[in-house]
Design a protein around this motif. Structure first.
Motif, PDB file in Angstrom:
ATOM      1  N   GLU A   1      61.046  65.311  46.782  1.00  0.00           N
ATOM      2  CA  GLU A   1      60.433  66.042  47.897  1.00  0.00           C
ATOM      3  C   GLU A   1      60.667  65.233  49.163  1.00  0.00           C
ATOM      4  OE1 GLU A   1      58.507  68.864  47.915  1.00  0.00           O
ATOM      5  OE2 GLU A   1      58.389  69.291  45.769  1.00  0.00           O
ATOM      6  N   TYR A   2      60.894  65.931  50.288  1.00  0.00           N
ATOM      7  CA  TYR A   2      61.223  65.246  51.547  1.00  0.00           C
ATOM      8  C   TYR A   2      60.392  65.812  52.697  1.00  0.00           C
ATOM      9  CZ  TYR A   2      65.384  63.534  49.108  1.00  0.00           C
ATOM     10  OH  TYR A   2      66.235  62.928  48.225  1.00  0.00           O
ATOM     11  N   ILE A   3      60.273  64.991  53.733  1.00  0.00           N
ATOM     12  CA  ILE A   3      59.791  65.471  55.020  1.00  0.00           C
ATOM     13  C   ILE A   3      60.823  65.049  56.064  1.00  0.00           C
ATOM     14  CG2 ILE A   3      57.338  65.368  54.452  1.00  0.00           C
ATOM     15  CD1 ILE A   3      57.203  62.769  56.111  1.00  0.00           C
TER      16      ILE A   3
ATOM     17  N   LYS B   1      61.059  63.469  59.761  1.00  0.00           N
ATOM     18  CA  LYS B   1      60.253  62.742  60.743  1.00  0.00           C
ATOM     19  C   LYS B   1      61.181  62.099  61.757  1.00  0.00           C
ATOM     20  CE  LYS B   1      56.314  59.564  60.836  1.00  0.00           C
ATOM     21  NZ  LYS B   1      55.293  60.553  61.123  1.00  0.00           N
TER      22      LYS B   1
ATOM     23  N   LEU C   1      59.493  61.602  49.946  1.00  0.00           N
ATOM     24  CA  LEU C   1      58.100  61.321  49.640  1.00  0.00           C
ATOM     25  C   LEU C   1      57.987  60.437  48.403  1.00  0.00           C
ATOM     26  CD1 LEU C   1      56.476  64.867  50.081  1.00  0.00           C
ATOM     27  CD2 LEU C   1      56.753  63.070  51.798  1.00  0.00           C
TER      28      LEU C   1
ATOM     29  N   LYS D   1      47.344  67.074  46.696  1.00  0.00           N
ATOM     30  CA  LYS D   1      48.135  67.769  47.718  1.00  0.00           C
ATOM     31  C   LYS D   1      48.753  69.053  47.178  1.00  0.00           C
ATOM     32  CE  LYS D   1      51.534  66.730  51.353  1.00  0.00           C
ATOM     33  NZ  LYS D   1      50.580  66.773  52.469  1.00  0.00           N
TER      34      LYS D   1
ATOM     35  N   ASP E   1      58.868  55.064  52.107  1.00  0.00           N
ATOM     36  CA  ASP E   1      57.832  54.311  52.815  1.00  0.00           C
ATOM     37  C   ASP E   1      57.928  52.829  52.442  1.00  0.00           C
ATOM     38  OD1 ASP E   1      55.332  54.602  54.516  1.00  0.00           O
ATOM     39  OD2 ASP E   1      54.547  53.461  52.828  1.00  0.00           O
TER      40      ASP E   1
ATOM     41  N   THR F   1      45.667  62.088  48.820  1.00  0.00           N
ATOM     42  CA  THR F   1      46.446  63.286  48.486  1.00  0.00           C
ATOM     43  C   THR F   1      47.289  63.099  47.233  1.00  0.00           C
ATOM     44  OG1 THR F   1      48.408  62.641  49.770  1.00  0.00           O
ATOM     45  CG2 THR F   1      46.643  63.814  50.952  1.00  0.00           C
TER      46      THR F   1
ATOM     47  N   ILE G   1      50.052  61.645  47.253  1.00  0.00           N
ATOM     48  CA  ILE G   1      51.437  61.598  47.722  1.00  0.00           C
ATOM     49  C   ILE G   1      51.541  60.610  48.882  1.00  0.00           C
ATOM     50  CG2 ILE G   1      53.301  62.937  48.797  1.00  0.00           C
ATOM     51  CD1 ILE G   1      52.796  63.615  45.846  1.00  0.00           C
TER      52      ILE G   1
ATOM     53  N   GLU H   1      53.447  59.759  52.187  1.00  0.00           N
ATOM     54  CA  GLU H   1      54.345  60.257  53.223  1.00  0.00           C
ATOM     55  C   GLU H   1      54.890  59.066  54.000  1.00  0.00           C
ATOM     56  OE1 GLU H   1      52.923  63.353  55.681  1.00  0.00           O
ATOM     57  OE2 GLU H   1      52.183  64.576  54.017  1.00  0.00           O
TER      58      GLU H   1
ATOM     59  N   SER I   1      53.349  57.015  57.347  1.00  0.00           N
ATOM     60  CA  SER I   1      52.241  57.905  57.649  1.00  0.00           C
ATOM     61  C   SER I   1      51.308  57.287  58.686  1.00  0.00           C
ATOM     62  CB  SER I   1      51.451  58.202  56.372  1.00  0.00           C
ATOM     63  OG  SER I   1      50.241  58.818  56.665  1.00  0.00           O
TER      64      SER I   1
END
Length: 381
Positions: A3-5, A7, A14, A48, A77, A181, A183, A185, A188
């Protein structure tokens, strides 16, 4: 995890928290204990709403206990616990309940104001709830109505704890099992603010009425050398000055004194309460605006706007005999913006310094707040 975000234009993977690792390890160990079957992978639904499918390692099964571990993956992270093992051992107990405790490498709470009471293992509320819920699920599936003991451990935890804020917060002997959560991020901002909240909550629980804030190491050095205060009293706000003031007001402190370098605190005069450069670098513009208000000439202001440091701007203003007047205007505005931020709920003040010029100015209530902090420090000796 895959899973990715996105930024700041970057695609970041993630990860999952130590709390998710602890819950997954406990769930797998409980399954193996109650069924007698090995469990090589375990699925976990995080708070989450993201499902994890995690590989189980270090499996150990006997008639009265089962243990295993999950390797922490922090994604992109930069977390000190990335790659470490979080283990769980589950065993039978007579009482029809689920008991959760910490073993090797899990810290113990020694000061009030943290998520857990003094004496408890530093396994926070959400991870505890995740463990309870997942063990309850396994017990229902296997039709088991007795009790279980869960001991969470981290073989590398004691060594890793030295790279965290745990000792400063009053957690000794290992790392904390964290996560709200489930998870992680990457980078963060909320995680940083949560850390600030934890430290402020702990200070309040220890009886502090006044709080000392500073953005970072420069402020801590100035406090050590120029104030008579123990720099360990200071709570580090990083760039999150507005959030820190909000929390101080929410927790009911009587006052907060902020000590910081002018290069960061001058932004408060422009109501920039998050001082990270990605939100803007208006230091020269703010100082130029107040120089204009002090009738500094246009040619001098033009030179100020070409400066890359606040120290250089102060040098130019000093040469014009205007540094004191401009700093007075800036400190008045900082005091106003800080008071507006907390809506008058607590007293606020700020001390501004420069590494080249030392003390520069302070807001109206800064001196009183400093004396109150010094008195609190003496009362605790």
């Amino acid at each position: 995890m895959e899973e990715y975000i996105v930024k700041d234009g970057r695609k970041l993977r993630l990860g999952y928290t130590t709390g998710s690792c602890a819950a997954a390890a406990a769930k797998a160990a409980a399954w193996m204990l109650l069924t007698g079957q090995r469990k090589e992978n375990i699925k976990l639904l995080t708070p989450k709403g993201i499902w994890l499918d995690l590989q189980v390692c270090d499996i150990d099964i006997s008639a009265d206990h089962a243990g295993c571990a999950i390797v922490k993956d922090s994604g992109d992270d930069p977390d000190v616990t990335d790659g470490t093992k979080i283990a769980a051992e589950v065993s039978f107990i007579q009482e029809p309940e689920i008991r959760i405790d910490g073993g090797t490498g899990i810290g113990r709470v020694t000061r009030r104001g943290l998520d857990q009471p003094v004496g408890n293992a530093a396994i926070n509320s959400v991870p505890r709830r995740m463990i309870m819920e997942n063990l309850g699920e396994v017990m229902a599936l296997t039709d088991y109505h007795g009790g279980l003991s869960v001991v969470i451990s981290a073989p590398e935890g004691e060594a890793l704890a030295g790279k965290t804020f745990n000792s400063r917060l009053g957690i000794t002997g290992g790392i904390s099992i964290l996560g709200t959560t489930g998870i992680v991020e990457p980078m963060s901002e909320q995680a940083i603010v949560d850390t600030i909240r934890t430290e402020l909550t702990q200070r309040k629980a220890d009886g502090a009425e006044y709080i000392l804030l500073t953005p970072g190491n420069y402020g801590e050095e100035y406090i050590r050398n120029h104030t008579g205060l123990d720099p360990s009293m200071a709570v580090m706000t990083s760039n999150y000055i507005g959030d820190s003031l909000d929390i101080c007001a929410e927790l009911g402190f009587s006052g907060a004194l902020l000590v910081g370098h002018i290069g960061k605190l001058v932004k408060l005069a422009g109501n920039m309460m998050n001082t990270h450069s990605k939100y803007g670098d208006c230091r020269a513009e703010i100082m130029a605006a107040y120089a204009g208000a002090a009738n500094v000439g246009a040619e001098v202001i033009e030179r100020m706007l070409e400066c890359v440091t606040c120290d250089d701007i102060i040098r130019i203003l000093a040469e014009e005999g205007k540094s004191g007047e401009v700093l007075q205007l800036i400190r008045n505005r900082i005091g106003y913006q800080m008071d507006q931020r907390v809506r008058g709920k607590i007293l606020t003040g700020a001390v501004l310094f420069s590494r080249e010029y030392g003390f520069l100015c302070e807001t109206d209530k800064a001196g009183m707040l400093m004396q109150n902090l010094i008195q609190e420090q003496e009362d605790r000796i």
